[in-house]
Design a protein around this motif. Sequence first.
Motif, mmCIF file in Angstrom:
data_model
loop_
_atom_site.group_PDB
_atom_site.id
_atom_site.type_symbol
_atom_site.label_atom_id
_atom_site.label_comp_id
_atom_site.label_asym_id
_atom_site.label_seq_id
_atom_site.Cartn_x
_atom_site.Cartn_y
_atom_site.Cartn_z
ATOM 1 N N ASN A 111 47.506 7.324 60.790
ATOM 2 C CA ASN A 111 48.618 6.436 60.135
ATOM 3 C C ASN A 111 47.992 5.465 59.173
ATOM 4 O O ASN A 111 47.973 4.270 59.168
ATOM 5 C CB ASN A 111 49.251 5.703 61.643
ATOM 6 N N ASN A 112 47.317 6.010 58.270
ATOM 7 C CA ASN A 112 46.565 5.459 57.129
ATOM 8 C C ASN A 112 45.609 4.510 57.699
ATOM 9 O O ASN A 112 45.346 3.472 57.272
ATOM 10 C CB ASN A 112 47.798 4.717 56.370
ATOM 11 N N GLY A 113 44.881 4.814 58.589
ATOM 12 C CA GLY A 113 43.808 4.040 59.109
ATOM 13 C C GLY A 113 42.340 4.745 58.594
ATOM 14 O O GLY A 113 42.453 5.433 57.878
ATOM 15 N N THR A 114 41.246 4.158 59.366
ATOM 16 C CA THR A 114 40.099 4.344 58.738
ATOM 17 C C THR A 114 39.025 5.301 59.837
ATOM 18 O O THR A 114 39.522 5.302 60.981
ATOM 19 C CB THR A 114 39.368 3.375 58.315
ATOM 20 N N LEU A 115 38.153 5.865 59.340
ATOM 21 C CA LEU A 115 36.934 6.466 60.324
ATOM 22 C C LEU A 115 35.622 6.435 59.778
ATOM 23 O O LEU A 115 35.643 6.603 58.299
ATOM 24 C CB LEU A 115 37.866 7.951 60.607
ATOM 25 N N HIS A 116 34.793 6.386 60.621
ATOM 26 C CA HIS A 116 33.340 6.288 60.244
ATOM 27 C C HIS A 116 32.641 7.272 60.761
ATOM 28 O O HIS A 116 32.989 7.903 62.065
ATOM 29 C CB HIS A 116 32.764 4.906 60.661
ATOM 30 N N THR A 117 31.434 7.572 60.334
ATOM 31 C CA THR A 117 30.513 8.547 60.984
ATOM 32 C C THR A 117 29.024 7.820 60.948
ATOM 33 O O THR A 117 28.721 6.984 60.249
ATOM 34 C CB THR A 117 30.232 9.777 60.056
ATOM 35 N N MET A 118 28.392 7.923 62.067
ATOM 36 C CA MET A 118 27.136 7.733 62.356
ATOM 37 C C MET A 118 26.194 8.717 62.572
ATOM 38 O O MET A 118 26.539 9.638 63.428
ATOM 39 C CB MET A 118 27.208 6.599 63.598
ATOM 40 N N VAL A 119 25.102 8.690 61.825
ATOM 41 C CA VAL A 119 24.385 9.875 61.903
ATOM 42 C C VAL A 119 22.857 9.347 62.536
ATOM 43 O O VAL A 119 22.352 8.472 62.048
ATOM 44 C CB VAL A 119 23.855 10.416 60.469
ATOM 45 N N PHE A 120 22.215 9.995 63.583
ATOM 46 C CA PHE A 120 21.334 9.529 64.347
ATOM 47 C C PHE A 120 20.328 10.656 64.108
ATOM 48 O O PHE A 120 20.608 11.893 64.250
ATOM 49 C CB PHE A 120 21.580 9.317 65.754
ATOM 50 N N VAL A 121 19.091 10.322 64.027
ATOM 51 C CA VAL A 121 17.855 11.009 64.245
ATOM 52 C C VAL A 121 16.968 10.433 65.256
ATOM 53 O O VAL A 121 16.342 9.385 64.971
ATOM 54 C CB VAL A 121 16.990 11.400 62.874
ATOM 55 N N HIS A 122 16.769 11.117 66.355
ATOM 56 C CA HIS A 122 16.084 10.765 67.412
ATOM 57 C C HIS A 122 15.364 11.788 68.287
ATOM 58 O O HIS A 122 15.372 12.922 67.880
ATOM 59 C CB HIS A 122 17.224 9.892 68.331
ATOM 60 N N LYS A 123 14.532 11.213 69.386
ATOM 61 C CA LYS A 123 13.806 12.150 70.120
ATOM 62 C C LYS A 123 14.859 13.126 70.937
ATOM 63 O O LYS A 123 15.877 12.922 71.182
ATOM 64 C CB LYS A 123 13.095 11.352 71.152
ATOM 65 N N PHE A 124 14.303 14.394 71.027
ATOM 66 C CA PHE A 124 14.962 15.261 71.705
ATOM 67 C C PHE A 124 15.187 15.267 73.107
ATOM 68 O O PHE A 124 14.360 14.881 73.708
ATOM 69 C CB PHE A 124 14.413 16.809 71.449
#
Length: 551
Positions: A111-124
Amino acid sequence: MFPSCYSKPTSTKDLFKRTYLAKLLLGVFVVYLSHTCWVIYSFLYTKPCDRDKGDCISSYLAERHNLQLSIFSCLKLDDSELNLITKIDDFDIHSNFERVVNVSLPLATRNNGTLHTMVFVHKFGVSPLQDSQQVHRVAHLITYMVPKETLRSHTELHNNQTVTGPQADRPISHWRSRLTLNMMSEDFNFNRGNLPSDIRHYMRVFQEENRMIYLPLLHIDELSARVKDLMEINGSLTELPLTISYKGLSLRQFRFWIHMQDVIFSLKHFGFTDVNIDEIKGVVVDTNVYLLAFTALATVFHFIFEFLVFKNDISFWRTKQNMVGMSRKAVLWRCFSTIVIFLKKLEEQSSVFVLIPVGMGAIIEVWKVKKVSKIKLQWRTSRSICHVGKFDESERKTAQYDIQAMKCLSYLVYPLSISGAIFSLVYLRYKSYYSLLINNLVSGIYAFGFLSMGPQVFINFKLRSVGHLKWNVLMYKAVNTFLNDAFACIFNTHPCHQLTCFRDDIFFIIYLYQKRLYSKTKSRGCEYVSTHFNHRKKKLNDDWNLHQLTE
């Protein structure tokens, strides 16, 4: 008054001033070029830290930890609800990859909203929210912009053509279909006291025993987010594809790309639109690095030749007193064309960097019209009195040839221009009648502007001489034209645009042929002013003889 073939004597003081100004400008350019070379060198070489001194910042990647790449989506950055898009176990920082995943769209996003992405690099095997040594970056998956058809129309010649519909210019949400990740995969030890300023924004440091360790340098490439890859979101779609790519970079490459990204997006503060920035991103991303470096070098030479054209053109017309062999119609046409292009750029609300050179060119062309028409302004008692000089016999003969050439060209230009204007009036829509007029004039200038060089060729042919032309100015213009033509062929441009780029080259080749053909009679241009000069010489001799007799 001095004939055009005879130079006016110049005082030593004026010559010293010109030489000093030229040296000053050359010195400023050398300083600027040296600074640019130093900045480039600082990117190519960063001095590593000597581990024996103990003030080094070591890399977290040197310990060969098992890493994991996790990518989430969320509606808000402070939202604790993260939806996993994809994850890569045993993430190898030296291995490049590309994969396509489907991302679910929440109802608010549809409905014409927003969306973000979060990219993580962390311990396995450890949750990124519980890992204190994780690094993450945030990016937008939704971009608000007008429909791509409307935005594309702004890059065409008729960029003021409107799109029908009440919501044609209303920004709507578009899906970012590509996400490019970069990380510095080089094991490099930084000096704590000599840390590059562009690296500090991406660096997170922690202390382990007596060592300072920096976490992996992760970067989301915004230059690869192009307008052509955006997808308009349809409310009925529940998921959309996302292409995720990763590439490991060296320290030099990492610093280069983050610096280029900062420079390109800073252009918004100078009036560049999103369309202009997208075109610049296309040149940087879609072009080979060596070709891009060659382009930058050629651009420097292009500015040098433009400065030489500017300097020599003003010097030539400032001392020009006799207009034998010069096409006044061509000067009037260039003045009119430059003013129309300036009004066009002003209507488009172009950047100041574009308006200032075009505006200066328009002022110079108006000054040339004053010179070629022999118009003099004298100020007396707060009133401006305009005087128009008279033309001698040789100048009137040149004017006749000029009128004859323009008359022949009018049989071709006027019907085509009128038919094009009628077509645009019937089939294209504009914001106003002023926009219609400016766009039609600009179309005619771009289509038939090269024909303005024709009368000068005809005058050279009738006079059998090219001695009245300023050849260093013509050669500088020819080099700039050849550079533009070469780039039009190297880069991905429309074939019609490539063909139109070579029209000016034809006239420059004709000029060169005339120079060679009339080289033995290069002084013939002075024959048309010799009568005037001989009469004046005879008058001076008579005056001198009369003075001797009176004494």
